[in-house]
Scaffold this active site. Structure first.
Site, PDB file in Angstrom:
ATOM      1  N   ARG A   1      -8.577  -3.327  23.367  1.00  0.00           N
ATOM      2  CA  ARG A   1      -7.541  -2.487  23.976  1.00  0.00           C
ATOM      3  C   ARG A   1      -7.365  -2.872  25.445  1.00  0.00           C
ATOM      4  NH1 ARG A   1      -5.894   1.216  20.352  1.00  0.00           N
ATOM      5  NH2 ARG A   1      -7.368   2.114  18.861  1.00  0.00           N
TER       6      ARG A   1
ATOM      7  N   THR B   1       0.419  -0.750  13.091  1.00  0.00           N
ATOM      8  CA  THR B   1      -0.496   0.351  13.403  1.00  0.00           C
ATOM      9  C   THR B   1      -0.627   1.263  12.194  1.00  0.00           C
ATOM     10  OG1 THR B   1      -0.824   2.436  14.600  1.00  0.00           O
ATOM     11  CG2 THR B   1       1.414   1.626  14.546  1.00  0.00           C
TER      12      THR B   1
ATOM     13  N   ASP C   1       3.647   4.880  14.163  1.00  0.00           N
ATOM     14  CA  ASP C   1       4.390   5.618  15.204  1.00  0.00           C
ATOM     15  C   ASP C   1       5.245   4.740  16.114  1.00  0.00           C
ATOM     16  OD1 ASP C   1       2.320   4.375  16.532  1.00  0.00           O
ATOM     17  OD2 ASP C   1       1.611   6.164  17.573  1.00  0.00           O
TER      18      ASP C   1
ATOM     19  N   ASP D   1      -1.026   4.234  12.492  1.00  0.00           N
ATOM     20  CA  ASP D   1      -0.393   5.500  12.889  1.00  0.00           C
ATOM     21  C   ASP D   1       1.086   5.568  12.495  1.00  0.00           C
ATOM     22  OD1 ASP D   1      -2.847   5.953  14.069  1.00  0.00           O
ATOM     23  OD2 ASP D   1      -2.156   5.471  16.096  1.00  0.00           O
TER      24      ASP D   1
ATOM     25  N   ARG E   1      -3.410   9.789  15.800  1.00  0.00           N
ATOM     26  CA  ARG E   1      -3.051  10.113  17.181  1.00  0.00           C
ATOM     27  C   ARG E   1      -2.018  11.242  17.242  1.00  0.00           C
ATOM     28  NH1 ARG E   1      -3.462   4.700  20.322  1.00  0.00           N
ATOM     29  NH2 ARG E   1      -5.587   5.180  20.913  1.00  0.00           N
TER      30      ARG E   1
ATOM     31  N   GLY F   1      -5.887  -1.176  18.218  1.00  0.00           N
ATOM     32  CA  GLY F   1      -6.756  -0.856  17.075  1.00  0.00           C
ATOM     33  C   GLY F   1      -6.422  -1.749  15.885  1.00  0.00           C
TER      34      GLY F   1
ATOM     35  N   ASP G   1       2.157   0.241  20.177  1.00  0.00           N
ATOM     36  CA  ASP G   1       2.981   0.450  21.374  1.00  0.00           C
ATOM     37  C   ASP G   1       2.335  -0.098  22.651  1.00  0.00           C
ATOM     38  OD1 ASP G   1       1.069   2.389  21.159  1.00  0.00           O
ATOM     39  OD2 ASP G   1       2.405   4.094  21.456  1.00  0.00           O
TER      40      ASP G   1
HETATM   41  O1  F6P Z   1      -4.114   3.866  16.941  1.00  0.00           O
HETATM   42  C1  F6P Z   1      -4.927   3.706  15.828  1.00  0.00           C
HETATM   43  C2  F6P Z   1      -6.093   4.652  15.878  1.00  0.00           C
HETATM   44  O2  F6P Z   1      -6.878   4.461  14.717  1.00  0.00           O
HETATM   45  C3  F6P Z   1      -5.746   6.135  16.052  1.00  0.00           C
HETATM   46  O3  F6P Z   1      -5.320   6.727  14.842  1.00  0.00           O
HETATM   47  C4  F6P Z   1      -7.036   6.682  16.595  1.00  0.00           C
HETATM   48  O4  F6P Z   1      -6.846   7.869  17.324  1.00  0.00           O
HETATM   49  C5  F6P Z   1      -7.500   5.566  17.492  1.00  0.00           C
HETATM   50  O5  F6P Z   1      -6.916   4.379  17.001  1.00  0.00           O
HETATM   51  C6  F6P Z   1      -8.986   5.373  17.560  1.00  0.00           C
HETATM   52  O6  F6P Z   1      -9.254   4.410  18.521  1.00  0.00           O
HETATM   53  P1  F6P Z   1     -10.573   3.576  18.628  1.00  0.00           P
HETATM   54  O7  F6P Z   1     -10.549   2.499  17.587  1.00  0.00           O
HETATM   55  O8  F6P Z   1     -10.516   3.011  19.997  1.00  0.00           O
HETATM   56  O9  F6P Z   1     -11.719   4.511  18.390  1.00  0.00           O
END
Ligand code: F6P
Length: 340
Positions: free
Chosen positions: A71, A124, A128, A126, A170, A10, A102
């Site tokens: 991804r 990130t 995390d 997040d 997340r 992301g 990660d």
């Molecule tokens: O990992 C970053 C993040 O923004 C998370 O907080 C969220 O759950 C996810 O990516 C959303 O993913 P996508 O961009 O694939 O919708």
């Protein structure tokens, strides 16, 4: 040396300053850099572009990633992994800098296990990833969420409503924790703590009694025992799209039913991931991008450039990937000092 750089997973504010830092630090050492497009997909499909110092002009302030991202998991299928190895060989790269969370870093670790010269940079929203004090992207995303909460305060107060703000993150509650703490929420729900409906309703009732409105922040990852998101949709690394669960909307419904208050909810989603990086993220991304090049020049492959106190240091991939870094007890204690 010839450097390659990619951004995977992301997007988040800080990726562009990190790319700029890699290119500038490499150039300062007399090395050329090429950028692979759309994360690991660019290595699998051999899609790249040269990156000169001129190409990265102005990136310190730009959101998103000029290299694109995806991804894509290059090790999900062995033929894809073979293509990645072939691309690296074709370009005669001496070092690959993988900037990601990660998932991206675990693919980078696999590439290193297969004998390729890889260095990681953690990012990130997040926050995390382990081994580092902070990941870039987090402060900028949390600032957007705090701004959203302040806007919701105006409208909640005007209409005497209880409003729930759902933020991303997340299975780590860093963004929710920072938003609730810095934005003065009446209750903040994180995946790190079991959902306690009675405690939530007591906090909301107290706020309504004191000033006729209430603000609740929830992380998308809070487990309300809800049915999983749309058809259990997952990305290539097997992560459920948590935003699809609608935790914020469900909480608003439950608060309305329990308290009789008029309720609304707001899910700000990907708005948190866009926009220019904040000061902290610009500087952290610049330091980690430059630090990754320094690790590669020193031959310290298989490491991730991380922030430890005042310093940027290298730690092995295994340390950064030891598990999801979640909000710990001292932070929880601070948070609940203000919403008890
Ligand atoms: O990992 C970053 C993040 O923004 C998370 O907080 C969220 O759950 C996810 O990516 C959303 O993913 P996508 O961009 O694939 O919708």
């Amino acid at each position: 040396m010839r450097f390659g750089v990619l951004t995977g997973g992301g997007d988040c504010p800080g990726l562009n300053p990190a790319i700029r830092a890699v290119v500038r630090r490499a150039a300062a050492n007399g090395h050329a850099t090429i950028g692979f497009l759309d994360g690991w997909k660019g290595l699998r499909d051999d899609q790249s572009r040269p990156l000169s110092v001129d190409d990265v002009q102005g990136l310190e302030a730009r959101g998103g990633t000029v290299l694109g991202t995806s991804r894509t998991n290059p090790f999900a299928k062995e033929p894809d992994a073979e293509k990645v190895l072939a691309t690296l060989a074709r370009h005669g790269l001496n070092a690959l800098i993988a900037i990601g969370g990660d998932d991206t870093l675990s693919a980078a670790r696999e590439l290193h296990r297969r004998g390729r010269p890889v260095v990681g940079v953690p990012k990130t929203m997040d926050n995390d990833v382990g081994g580092t004090d902070w990941t870039f992207g987090f402060h900028s995303a949390a600032a957007v969420a705090v701004d959203a909460l302040e806007r919701l305060r105006d409208t909640a107060a005007s209409h005497h409503r209880a409003i729930v703000l759902e933020v991303m993150g997340r299975n780590a509650g860093w963004v929710a924790m920072a938003t609730g703490l810095a934005g003065g929420a009446d209750a903040t729900l994180l995946p790190e703590e079991p959902y306690d409906e009675a405690a939530l309703m007591a906090k909301v009732r107290r706020a309504l009694a004191a000033r006729r409105y209430a603000l609740v922040v929830t992380s998308e990852g809070v487990d309300l025992g809800l049915v999983k998101g749309t058809a259990g949709a997952q990305d290539q690394f097997g992560h459920e799209l948590l935003g699809e669960r609608g935790v914020g909307a469900e909480l608003a419904r439950r608060i309305g039913a329990a308290t009789g208050a008029e309720t609304r909810s707001a899910q700000i989603g990907h708005i948190q991931r866009g926009g220019p990086p904040e000061l902290f993220d610009r500087i952290l991304a610049s330091r980690l991008g430059a630090g990754a090049v320094d690790l590669a020049v020193a031959g310290r492959f298989g490491q991730v450039a991380v922030l430890r106190g005042p310093s940027v240091v290298g730690v092995p991939f295994d340390e950064a990937l030891a598990g999801t870094r979640v909000v710990d007890a001292p932070w929880l204690s601070l948070l609940h000092t203000f919403d008890a």
